[in-house]
Design an enzyme around this catalytic site. Structure first.
Site, mmCIF file in Angstrom:
data_model
loop_
_atom_site.group_PDB
_atom_site.id
_atom_site.type_symbol
_atom_site.label_atom_id
_atom_site.label_comp_id
_atom_site.label_asym_id
_atom_site.label_seq_id
_atom_site.Cartn_x
_atom_site.Cartn_y
_atom_site.Cartn_z
ATOM 1 N N TYR A 223 -22.032 -23.414 -17.713
ATOM 2 C CA TYR A 223 -21.269 -22.429 -16.912
ATOM 3 C C TYR A 223 -20.208 -21.706 -17.747
ATOM 4 O O TYR A 223 -20.254 -20.475 -17.857
ATOM 5 C CB TYR A 223 -20.679 -23.092 -15.654
ATOM 6 N N LYS B 39 -20.165 -17.697 -18.872
ATOM 7 C CA LYS B 39 -19.090 -16.772 -18.486
ATOM 8 C C LYS B 39 -18.468 -16.138 -19.736
ATOM 9 O O LYS B 39 -18.152 -14.949 -19.755
ATOM 10 C CB LYS B 39 -18.017 -17.481 -17.658
HETATM 11 N N1 NAI Z 1 -14.803 -20.116 -7.254
HETATM 12 C C1 NAI Z 1 -13.924 -20.108 -8.233
HETATM 13 O O1 NAI Z 1 -12.962 -20.903 -8.232
HETATM 14 C C2 NAI Z 1 -14.054 -19.123 -9.350
HETATM 15 C C3 NAI Z 1 -15.090 -18.208 -9.425
HETATM 16 N N2 NAI Z 1 -15.138 -17.314 -10.476
HETATM 17 C C4 NAI Z 1 -16.203 -16.301 -10.560
HETATM 18 O O2 NAI Z 1 -16.149 -15.499 -9.406
HETATM 19 C C5 NAI Z 1 -17.444 -15.037 -9.066
HETATM 20 C C6 NAI Z 1 -17.726 -15.343 -7.615
HETATM 21 O O3 NAI Z 1 -17.667 -16.738 -7.444
HETATM 22 P P1 NAI Z 1 -17.699 -17.420 -6.003
HETATM 23 O O4 NAI Z 1 -17.471 -16.388 -4.971
HETATM 24 O O5 NAI Z 1 -16.847 -18.610 -6.061
HETATM 25 O O6 NAI Z 1 -19.210 -17.918 -5.971
HETATM 26 P P2 NAI Z 1 -20.292 -17.793 -4.820
HETATM 27 O O7 NAI Z 1 -21.417 -18.664 -5.212
HETATM 28 O O8 NAI Z 1 -19.683 -18.007 -3.482
HETATM 29 O O9 NAI Z 1 -20.715 -16.264 -4.909
HETATM 30 C C7 NAI Z 1 -21.613 -15.784 -5.864
HETATM 31 C C8 NAI Z 1 -22.542 -14.807 -5.167
HETATM 32 O O10 NAI Z 1 -23.470 -14.329 -6.162
HETATM 33 C C9 NAI Z 1 -24.756 -14.304 -5.557
HETATM 34 N N3 NAI Z 1 -25.791 -14.459 -6.576
HETATM 35 C C10 NAI Z 1 -26.100 -15.575 -7.267
HETATM 36 N N4 NAI Z 1 -27.153 -15.347 -8.041
HETATM 37 C C11 NAI Z 1 -27.512 -14.048 -7.857
HETATM 38 C C12 NAI Z 1 -28.544 -13.237 -8.380
HETATM 39 N N5 NAI Z 1 -29.431 -13.705 -9.253
HETATM 40 N N6 NAI Z 1 -28.603 -11.954 -7.974
HETATM 41 C C13 NAI Z 1 -27.721 -11.473 -7.059
HETATM 42 N N7 NAI Z 1 -26.749 -12.202 -6.513
HETATM 43 C C14 NAI Z 1 -26.644 -13.483 -6.912
HETATM 44 C C15 NAI Z 1 -24.775 -15.485 -4.598
HETATM 45 O O11 NAI Z 1 -25.784 -15.324 -3.617
HETATM 46 C C16 NAI Z 1 -23.365 -15.446 -4.054
HETATM 47 O O12 NAI Z 1 -23.301 -14.693 -2.860
HETATM 48 C C17 NAI Z 1 -18.421 -15.712 -10.033
HETATM 49 O O13 NAI Z 1 -18.796 -14.802 -11.025
HETATM 50 C C18 NAI Z 1 -17.606 -16.859 -10.614
HETATM 51 O O14 NAI Z 1 -18.024 -17.160 -11.917
HETATM 52 C C19 NAI Z 1 -14.178 -17.281 -11.421
HETATM 53 C C20 NAI Z 1 -13.146 -18.163 -11.390
HETATM 54 C C21 NAI Z 1 -12.998 -19.162 -10.370
HETATM 55 C C1 LIG Z 2 -11.032 -35.847 -6.476
HETATM 56 C C2 LIG Z 2 -12.101 -35.398 -7.432
HETATM 57 C C3 LIG Z 2 -12.214 -36.352 -8.569
HETATM 58 C C4 LIG Z 2 -11.782 -34.015 -7.890
HETATM 59 C C5 LIG Z 2 -12.907 -33.305 -8.606
HETATM 60 C C6 LIG Z 2 -12.532 -31.904 -8.646
HETATM 61 C C7 LIG Z 2 -13.452 -31.010 -9.493
HETATM 62 C C8 LIG Z 2 -14.819 -31.006 -8.886
HETATM 63 C C9 LIG Z 2 -12.799 -29.659 -9.569
HETATM 64 C C10 LIG Z 2 -11.452 -29.765 -10.312
HETATM 65 C C11 LIG Z 2 -11.214 -28.416 -10.986
HETATM 66 C C12 LIG Z 2 -12.338 -27.548 -10.483
HETATM 67 C C13 LIG Z 2 -12.724 -26.325 -11.325
HETATM 68 C C14 LIG Z 2 -11.528 -25.421 -11.573
HETATM 69 O O1 LIG Z 2 -10.942 -25.043 -10.349
HETATM 70 C C15 LIG Z 2 -11.911 -24.184 -12.362
HETATM 71 C C16 LIG Z 2 -13.193 -23.528 -11.996
HETATM 72 C C17 LIG Z 2 -13.369 -22.202 -12.299
HETATM 73 C C18 LIG Z 2 -14.599 -21.539 -12.104
HETATM 74 O O2 LIG Z 2 -14.801 -20.436 -12.593
HETATM 75 C C19 LIG Z 2 -15.677 -22.220 -11.368
HETATM 76 C C20 LIG Z 2 -15.268 -23.450 -10.657
HETATM 77 C C21 LIG Z 2 -14.318 -24.347 -11.474
HETATM 78 C C22 LIG Z 2 -15.088 -24.823 -12.730
HETATM 79 C C23 LIG Z 2 -13.844 -25.530 -10.606
HETATM 80 C C24 LIG Z 2 -15.021 -26.479 -10.268
HETATM 81 C C25 LIG Z 2 -14.595 -27.760 -9.558
HETATM 82 C C26 LIG Z 2 -13.513 -28.513 -10.313
HETATM 83 C C27 LIG Z 2 -14.054 -29.044 -11.639
#
Ligand code: NAI
Ligand SMILES: CC(C)CCC[C@@H](C)[C@H]1CC[C@H]2[C@@H]3[C@H](O)CC4=CC(=O)CC[C@]4(C)[C@H]3CC[C@]12C
Length: 346
Positions: free
Chosen positions: A159, A163
């Site tokens: 992952y 990214k």
């Molecule tokens: N959740 C988090 O804490 C963080 C997320 N991100 C980034 O933010 C972005 C969004 O993440 P989330 O909303 O958390 O994830 P999510 O899994 O909820 O949303 C991702 C979306 O992309 C779509 N998708 C996946 N594969 C696809 C494909 N082949 N073609 C078209 N659409 C596709 C999925 O259907 C989904 O709706 C990602 O790029 C992730 O890397 C960055 C930092 C933290």
């Molecule tokens: C009580 C348990 C032992 C806690 C486990 C928590 C873990 C699963 C999560 C702790 C930190 C999270 C990651 C962090 O928030 C940064 C992230 C950024 C992204 O872009 C994707 C998700 C993630 C890697 C997020 C994933 C879950 C944790 C590792």
């Protein structure tokens, strides 16, 4: 792009627009981008909630598609002024193969870039991640760092590797000539751990707490700080960047910005308790708590969970006037209200 600022003339495309962050970006654009004429939402899985958006003044076009299919991406991008590329595979739990993660996150991003170049779209915003920086494989802390803080970014997990590669592609594409002869302007936003309405892991912790009789067990030292940012503020940053990218192309093009707000610096579990506590859960000590979290744990997630990674920066404010739209109190209240609506709530 902005000459007739008062008219509805812009076409935006949000990839991954039905995901956790993507839905917030979509709703934020509809609320806060008055120049929008058409909003295209491109996702592998379209949500039923899209239907309710189709009755408003902006044309909402739902496109079921796959970012790994270059022709599908090009068809969706053609004619768009701005692309916000949030689509990605967020799998740190080993459910998907490394090849698939690479194909979606890296090749998918390359397809988006090429589609912009071929069809003449000039503005591309990429949702990157703090994970492109760290925590690194040595578990070195990143304590209140900013975009210029030196840090040895070493990745092995698919992952963060994907990214980091995708972000590099996006930044290198800044300045490429698009159809029509003008330069592509790109930038990357790096959220820390996002929380808020729709956050799947928060939902899972809540359900687990209910199953355990209203208790969660501490598994990570309370001294390890995790950077967290509210989803509404991450969405707002995307909307602002999209708005400002044309006028500030020389300053913002090819830049990276951490996504931040005023959420407090806390350990992962203490932070989650800000929401789960008011919903009736208690955090307790247990001798061997890791057994309870086995599905979430692997060497990578354990390392991330046990390493301090927090940001402190004002780059987004300096470059494009970002201020968080939601205060910490509001972000907290909204998240608590959402947890209370989650199925199985006490
Ligand atoms: N959740 C988090 O804490 C963080 C997320 N991100 C980034 O933010 C972005 C969004 O993440 P989330 O909303 O958390 O994830 P999510 O899994 O909820 O949303 C991702 C979306 O992309 C779509 N998708 C996946 N594969 C696809 C494909 N082949 N073609 C078209 N659409 C596709 C999925 O259907 C989904 O709706 C990602 O790029 C992730 O890397 C960055 C930092 C933290
Ligand atoms: C009580 C348990 C032992 C806690 C486990 C928590 C873990 C699963 C999560 C702790 C930190 C999270 C990651 C962090 O928030 C940064 C992230 C950024 C992204 O872009 C994707 C998700 C993630 C890697 C997020 C994933 C879950 C944790 C590792």
């Amino acid at each position: 792009m902005a000459d007739s600022a008062e008219t509805q003339e812009l076409v935006y495309l949000v990839t991954g627009g039905c995901g956790f962050l993507g839905e917030h970006v979509v709703r934020m654009l509809l609320q806060r981008e008055p120049r929008l004429r058409e909003l295209r939402i491109f996702d592998l899985h379209l949500g039923p909630w899209l239907e309710e958006l189709k009755t408003g003044p902006v044309q909402v076009t739902a496109i079921q598609g796959d970012v790994t299919q270059a022709h599908e991406v090009a068809a969706a991008v053609a004619g768009a002024h701005v692309v916000i590329h949030t689509a990605g595979l967020v799998d740190v739990f080993g459910k998907t193969s490394p090849e698939t993660i690479h194909e979606v996150n890296v090749q998918g991003t390359q397809n988006v870039i090429e589609a912009c170049v071929q069809t003449g779209t000039r503005f591309l915003i990429y949702t990157s991640s703090m994970e492109v920086v760290g925590p690194n494989t040595k578990g070195q802390p990143f304590y209140r760092g900013n975009e210029n803080t030196p840090y040895e970014a070493v990745h092995r997990h698919p992952y963060p590797c994907s990214k980091a590669l995708a972000e590099q592609l996006v930044l290198e594409a800044n300045g490429r000539e698009v159809l029509g002869g003008l330069p592509l302007v790109t930038c990357a936003l790096r959220p820390t751990g996002i929380y808020g309405e729709g956050h799947q892991i928060m939902r899972d912790f809540y359900h687990q707490g209910l199953r355990l009789g209203g208790r969660l067990f501490r598994a990570i030292p309370a001294s390890v700080e995790h950077g967290r940012v509210y989803v509404g503020n991450v969405a707002w940053m995307h909307v602002l960047v999209a708005r400002e990218l044309e006028h500030r192309a020389a300053l913002m093009g090819g830049q990276v910005y951490f996504c931040y707000d005023n959420s407090p610096y806390k350990s992962y579990e203490d932070f989650n308790m800000e929401f789960l506590g008011p919903c009736g859960l208690l955090l307790q000590w247990l001798l061997r708590p890791l057994m309870l979290y086995a599905p979430l744990l692997n060497p990578y997630t354990l390392a991330v969970a046990n390493t301090t990674f927090t940001v402190s920066t004002d780059k987004a404010r300096r470059h494009f006037g970002y201020e968080p739209l939601f205060s910490w109190e509001e972000s907290r209240t909204r998240t608590i209200r959402w947890v209370q609506t989650v199925e199985g709530s006490a």
